[in-house]
Scaffold this motif. Structure first.
Motif, PDB file in Angstrom:
ATOM      1  N   GLN A   4      10.211 -12.154  18.387  1.00  0.00           N
ATOM      2  CA  GLN A   4       9.620 -12.287  19.708  1.00  0.00           C
ATOM      3  C   GLN A   4       9.303 -13.752  19.963  1.00  0.00           C
ATOM      4  N   ALA A   5       9.984 -14.296  20.952  1.00  0.00           N
ATOM      5  CA  ALA A   5       9.755 -15.677  21.366  1.00  0.00           C
ATOM      6  C   ALA A   5       8.644 -15.695  22.422  1.00  0.00           C
ATOM      7  N   PRO A   6       7.979 -16.821  22.597  1.00  0.00           N
ATOM      8  CA  PRO A   6       6.898 -16.904  23.594  1.00  0.00           C
ATOM      9  C   PRO A   6       7.367 -16.494  24.973  1.00  0.00           C
ATOM     10  N   GLY A   7       6.631 -15.595  25.596  1.00  0.00           N
ATOM     11  CA  GLY A   7       6.954 -15.162  26.950  1.00  0.00           C
ATOM     12  C   GLY A   7       8.106 -14.185  27.049  1.00  0.00           C
ATOM     13  N   LYS A   8       8.619 -13.741  25.909  1.00  0.00           N
ATOM     14  CA  LYS A   8       9.756 -12.812  25.922  1.00  0.00           C
ATOM     15  C   LYS A   8       9.394 -11.516  25.208  1.00  0.00           C
ATOM     16  N   GLU A   9      10.214 -10.500  25.457  1.00  0.00           N
ATOM     17  CA  GLU A   9      10.004  -9.224  24.786  1.00  0.00           C
ATOM     18  C   GLU A   9      10.517  -9.297  23.346  1.00  0.00           C
ATOM     19  N   ARG A  10       9.988  -8.403  22.539  1.00  0.00           N
ATOM     20  CA  ARG A  10      10.467  -8.305  21.165  1.00  0.00           C
ATOM     21  C   ARG A  10      11.906  -7.803  21.177  1.00  0.00           C
ATOM     22  N   GLU A  11      12.776  -8.444  20.395  1.00  0.00           N
ATOM     23  CA  GLU A  11      14.188  -8.072  20.393  1.00  0.00           C
ATOM     24  C   GLU A  11      14.672  -7.769  18.978  1.00  0.00           C
ATOM     25  N   PHE A  12      15.657  -6.897  18.918  1.00  0.00           N
ATOM     26  CA  PHE A  12      16.281  -6.522  17.666  1.00  0.00           C
ATOM     27  C   PHE A  12      17.082  -7.693  17.107  1.00  0.00           C
ATOM     28  N   VAL A  13      16.983  -7.898  15.786  1.00  0.00           N
ATOM     29  CA  VAL A  13      17.766  -8.940  15.121  1.00  0.00           C
ATOM     30  C   VAL A  13      18.774  -8.322  14.151  1.00  0.00           C
ATOM     31  N   ALA A  14      18.287  -7.497  13.223  1.00  0.00           N
ATOM     32  CA  ALA A  14      19.169  -6.921  12.207  1.00  0.00           C
ATOM     33  C   ALA A  14      18.503  -5.699  11.600  1.00  0.00           C
ATOM     34  N   ALA A  15      19.323  -4.836  11.023  1.00  0.00           N
ATOM     35  CA  ALA A  15      18.801  -3.654  10.345  1.00  0.00           C
ATOM     36  C   ALA A  15      19.739  -3.270   9.226  1.00  0.00           C
TER      37      ALA A  15
ATOM     38  N   GLY B 298       0.777  -1.226   0.000  1.00  0.00           N
ATOM     39  CA  GLY B 298       0.000   0.000   0.000  1.00  0.00           C
ATOM     40  C   GLY B 298       0.808   1.277   0.000  1.00  0.00           C
ATOM     41  N   ARG B 299       2.097   1.187   0.261  1.00  0.00           N
ATOM     42  CA  ARG B 299       2.943   2.361   0.205  1.00  0.00           C
ATOM     43  C   ARG B 299       4.375   1.912  -0.009  1.00  0.00           C
ATOM     44  N   THR B 300       5.201   2.844  -0.389  1.00  0.00           N
ATOM     45  CA  THR B 300       6.619   2.528  -0.532  1.00  0.00           C
ATOM     46  C   THR B 300       7.360   3.043   0.693  1.00  0.00           C
ATOM     47  N   PHE B 301       8.550   2.582   0.864  1.00  0.00           N
ATOM     48  CA  PHE B 301       9.390   3.043   1.967  1.00  0.00           C
ATOM     49  C   PHE B 301      10.741   3.501   1.427  1.00  0.00           C
ATOM     50  N   ASN B 302      10.648   4.344   0.412  1.00  0.00           N
ATOM     51  CA  ASN B 302      11.888   4.892  -0.133  1.00  0.00           C
ATOM     52  C   ASN B 302      12.614   5.725   0.916  1.00  0.00           C
ATOM     53  N   TYR B 303      13.902   5.536   0.969  1.00  0.00           N
ATOM     54  CA  TYR B 303      14.789   6.272   1.869  1.00  0.00           C
ATOM     55  C   TYR B 303      14.613   5.887   3.339  1.00  0.00           C
ATOM     56  N   TYR B 304      13.942   4.765   3.601  1.00  0.00           N
ATOM     57  CA  TYR B 304      13.766   4.292   4.958  1.00  0.00           C
ATOM     58  C   TYR B 304      14.747   3.170   5.278  1.00  0.00           C
ATOM     59  N   ALA B 305      15.243   3.169   6.500  1.00  0.00           N
ATOM     60  CA  ALA B 305      15.929   1.998   7.000  1.00  0.00           C
ATOM     61  C   ALA B 305      14.898   0.903   7.257  1.00  0.00           C
ATOM     62  N   ARG B 306      15.358  -0.332   7.217  1.00  0.00           N
ATOM     63  CA  ARG B 306      14.468  -1.467   7.453  1.00  0.00           C
ATOM     64  C   ARG B 306      15.117  -2.399   8.472  1.00  0.00           C
ATOM     65  N   GLY B 307      14.274  -3.046   9.235  1.00  0.00           N
ATOM     66  CA  GLY B 307      14.818  -3.908  10.277  1.00  0.00           C
ATOM     67  C   GLY B 307      14.008  -5.172  10.473  1.00  0.00           C
ATOM     68  N   TRP B 308      14.628  -6.109  11.167  1.00  0.00           N
ATOM     69  CA  TRP B 308      13.963  -7.345  11.579  1.00  0.00           C
ATOM     70  C   TRP B 308      14.064  -7.456  13.106  1.00  0.00           C
ATOM     71  N   PHE B 309      12.961  -7.834  13.705  1.00  0.00           N
ATOM     72  CA  PHE B 309      12.891  -8.101  15.138  1.00  0.00           C
ATOM     73  C   PHE B 309      12.261  -9.474  15.313  1.00  0.00           C
TER      74      PHE B 309
END
Length: 121
Positions: free
Chosen positions: A38-49, A25-36
């Motif tokens: 979340q395992a069961p019972g844990k907080e969402r954590e940073f993986v890569a960007a 529905g939209r583009t993300f030109n000029y945006y950084a992108r990342g992966w996070f």
């Protein structure tokens, strides 16, 4: 939902998966992108960007040397190649976008719906 993540599944330890994240529905030109994740019972954590140009990439220590983030700006798609997977990599993986890179999930405004990765031992 403005980002669509795909590619998750069940894999044995030591195996590989490639996740994809495409805009919806939209583009993300000029945006950084990342992966996070979340395992069961844990907080969402940073993986890569990755920066918009792809010149700068960042990884959490536990995936360095095993995961590779990349992007195709022609299609606005970001990938996460995951090799040598371990049971502790099991989680729902989310892709995200923001103008600049941050390792804090609270800083990212745009998210995908998540894709489940299960690594069996």
């Amino acid at each position: 939902v403005q980002l669509q993540a795909s590619g998750g599944g069940l894999v044995q330890a030591g195996g590989s998966l490639r996740l994809s994240c495409a805009p919806s529905g939209r583009t993300f030109n000029y945006y950084a992108r990342g992966w996070f994740r979340q395992a069961p019972g844990k907080e969402r954590e940073f993986v890569a960007a990755i920066s918009w140009t792809g010149d700068n990439t960042y990884y959490t220590d536990s995936v360095t040397g095993r995961f590779t983030i990349s992007r195709d700006n022609a299609t606005n798609t970001v990938y996460l190649q995951m090799n040598s997977l371990k049971p502790e990599d099991t989680a729902v993986y989310y892709c995200a976008a923001r103008p600049t890179i941050s390792s804090s999930s609270r800083d990212w405004a745009y998210w995908g719906q998540g894709t489940l990765v299960t690594v069996s031992s």
